[in-house]
Write an enzyme that holds these catalytic residues in place. Structure first.
Site, PDB file in Angstrom:
ATOM      1  N   CYS A  28       0.572  -1.584  -0.129  1.00 24.60           N
ATOM      2  CA  CYS A  28       0.149   0.094  -0.013  1.00 24.60           C
ATOM      3  C   CYS A  28       0.839   1.252   0.227  1.00 24.60           C
ATOM      4  O   CYS A  28       2.263   1.440   0.342  1.00 24.60           O
ATOM      5  CB  CYS A  28      -0.863   0.004   0.867  1.00 24.60           C
ATOM      6  SG  CYS A  28      -1.909   1.384   1.509  1.00 24.60           S
ATOM      7  N   SER A  68       0.561   3.909   2.087  1.00 27.25           N
ATOM      8  CA  SER A  68       1.141   4.113   2.916  1.00 27.25           C
ATOM      9  C   SER A  68       2.176   3.585   3.578  1.00 27.25           C
ATOM     10  O   SER A  68       3.076   4.197   4.613  1.00 27.25           O
ATOM     11  CB  SER A  68      -0.301   4.015   4.251  1.00 27.25           C
ATOM     12  OG  SER A  68      -1.424   4.492   3.766  1.00 27.25           O
ATOM     13  N   HIS A  95       5.004   5.662   2.685  1.00 24.67           N
ATOM     14  CA  HIS A  95       4.721   7.153   2.791  1.00 24.67           C
ATOM     15  C   HIS A  95       5.625   6.849   4.284  1.00 24.67           C
ATOM     16  O   HIS A  95       6.705   7.421   4.906  1.00 24.67           O
ATOM     17  CB  HIS A  95       3.659   7.694   2.793  1.00 24.67           C
ATOM     18  CG  HIS A  95       3.458   7.820   2.074  1.00 24.67           C
ATOM     19  ND1 HIS A  95       3.742   8.767   0.731  1.00 24.67           N
ATOM     20  CD2 HIS A  95       1.764   8.395   1.593  1.00 24.67           C
ATOM     21  CE1 HIS A  95       2.794   9.117   0.135  1.00 24.67           C
ATOM     22  NE2 HIS A  95       1.424   8.900   0.480  1.00 24.67           N
ATOM     23  N   HIS A 117       0.297  -3.690   6.435  1.00 26.01           N
ATOM     24  CA  HIS A 117      -0.320  -3.713   6.952  1.00 26.01           C
ATOM     25  C   HIS A 117      -2.358  -4.427   6.245  1.00 26.01           C
ATOM     26  O   HIS A 117      -3.019  -4.260   6.686  1.00 26.01           O
ATOM     27  CB  HIS A 117      -0.659  -2.047   7.565  1.00 26.01           C
ATOM     28  CG  HIS A 117      -0.755  -1.700   6.452  1.00 26.01           C
ATOM     29  ND1 HIS A 117       0.441  -0.291   5.722  1.00 26.01           N
ATOM     30  CD2 HIS A 117      -1.962  -0.656   5.721  1.00 26.01           C
ATOM     31  CE1 HIS A 117      -0.450  -0.320   4.528  1.00 26.01           C
ATOM     32  NE2 HIS A 117      -2.075   0.257   4.751  1.00 26.01           N
ATOM     33  N   CYS A 147      -7.319  -3.020   4.116  1.00 24.77           N
ATOM     34  CA  CYS A 147      -6.985  -1.968   4.096  1.00 24.77           C
ATOM     35  C   CYS A 147      -7.424  -1.003   2.425  1.00 24.77           C
ATOM     36  O   CYS A 147      -8.450   0.073   2.297  1.00 24.77           O
ATOM     37  CB  CYS A 147      -5.097  -1.819   3.773  1.00 24.77           C
ATOM     38  SG  CYS A 147      -5.161   0.193   3.970  1.00 24.77           S
TER      39      CYS A 147
END
Length: 373
Positions: A47, A49, A52, A69, A175
């Site tokens: 993902c 995220s 990041h 995650h 997610c």
């Protein structure tokens, strides 16, 4: 299971510091303590995220850490006091835990959980980690840490799913898919015959399109600077797509002109402040709703008068789903073919090729890469 109560040695992708490459290491995973669950991961998605966090954009993330995650796995063992989960269960670890007891968990207006928010980020409820490597403590990530063969999570961060679920693309419900899909259905509450604009056609943006289509939107505009994503966006329900680089005026202005005043619902799925403002300005001045989904560490600045005319600005976390209650229902909907997760998966790689998966993410040539253990 034979491993119950024992320290497990396994492979994991450890990030030792910000911007450091993934290092496939042998780690030690301590057995679950009270109200904790040990999971053997089968698959995990990559993902944005995670990327990041790798770049250090989220101050709460501590290094060294095991990221990831968006996973699915099988329960290996459980700690004392675990009631609703047993070894052998198929489960999805939850980025948005649900204790079921706090003020927020009992309130239908939110899916946040105060119990988890009050605890230290990167550690379990007792203030320690279950991961060690080379004699050093390794931090957890977003209650899950799925870039490892085995992980330990709290019972409130686990959803038991249908035994018939395939242990592959269903990980996206952990997610990306749920976040986008729920943003349309739960947060915005898109109504039939409405107009929608989706900024960013990655995995989350495409899931928003799927949600808007299910909700009956009449016009769904996809916005992205990568035209290679337009075909899949249209296949999933977008009625048209716009590349901002093709015009000599702001994209919000283009959308206002093409829709006769702005869209009913605008969704920002990128995480850039300028894209958030473009989404806000593309919504109808009197009744438009803008939903911010993309995570960002930047500051958003705008004239509040833009809201006083009637616009609404909202954010969405995990699509508004009450995780432990509704993730199993989403899996059941997937098994009933109410939506197709396979269309979001463009690449599958063995876990050891995780760095290649992130290269694909950076290249813009993939929607979702699934890593298989």
């Amino acid at each position: 299971m034979e491993s119950a109560g024992q320290v497990i040695k396994c492979k994991a992708a450890v990030t030792w510091e910000k911007d450091a490459p993934f290092s496939i290491e042998e780690i030690e995973v301590a057995p679950p303590k009270a109200h904790e669950v040990l999971i053997k991961l089968i698959a995990t998605g990559i993902c944005r995220s995670d990327d990041h966090s790798l770049e250090g954009k989220f101050a709460a993330v501590k290094f060294p850490v095991i990221l990831g995650h968006e996973g699915v796995g099988i329960v290996e063992s459980i700690g004392d006091g675990v009631k609703d989960i047993k070894p052998g269960d198929k489960v999805i670890p939850l980025v948005a835990p649900q204790c079921g007891k706090c003020q927020c968990c009992k309130d239908p207006r939110t899916n946040r959980c105060l119990t988890r928010l009050k605890r230290q980020f990167g550690l379990m409820s007792d203030g320690t980690s279950r991961f060690t490597c080379r004699g050093k403590q390794i931090y957890h990530f977003m209650n899950t840490s799925t870039f490892t063969e085995y992980t330990v999570v709290e019972e409130m961060a686990v959803a038991k799913i249908d035994d018939n679920a395939t242990m592959d693309s269903v990980c996206l419900i952990g997610c990306g898919f749920s976040t986008g899909y729920g943003s349309a259905l739960n947060t915005a509450k898109v109504h039939p015959e409405s107009t929608c604009a989706i900024f960013g056609l990655g995995g989350i943006g495409l899931a928003v399109i799927m949600g808007c289509k299910i909700a009956g939107a009449a016009r769904i505009i996809g916005v992205d600077i990568n035209p290679d994503k337009f075909d899949i966006a249209k296949e999933l329900g977008a009625t048209e797509c716009i590349n901002p680089n093709d015009y000599d005026k702001p994209v919000a202005e283009m959308i206002l002109e093409q829709t006769g005043g702005g869209v009913d619902y605008a969704f920002e799925c990128v995480g850039h402040a300028e894209t958030m403002l473009a989404a806000l300005h593309s919504s109808h001045f009197a009744f438009g709703t803008t939903v911010i989904i993309g995570a960002s560490a930047s500051t958003l600045s705008f004239d509040p008068m833009i809201l006083l005319s009637g616009r609404t600005l909202k954010s969405s976390s995990f699509g508004g789903w009450k995780s432990r209650l509704e993730v199993p229902k989403l899996v059941s909907d997937y098994l009933a073919k109410k939506f197709d997760l396979e269309k979001l998966v463009t690449h599958r790689l063995p876990f050891q090729k995780i760095s290649e998966g992130f290269d694909l993410l950076h290249s813009g040539k993939c929607i979702r890469t699934i890593l298989k253990f």
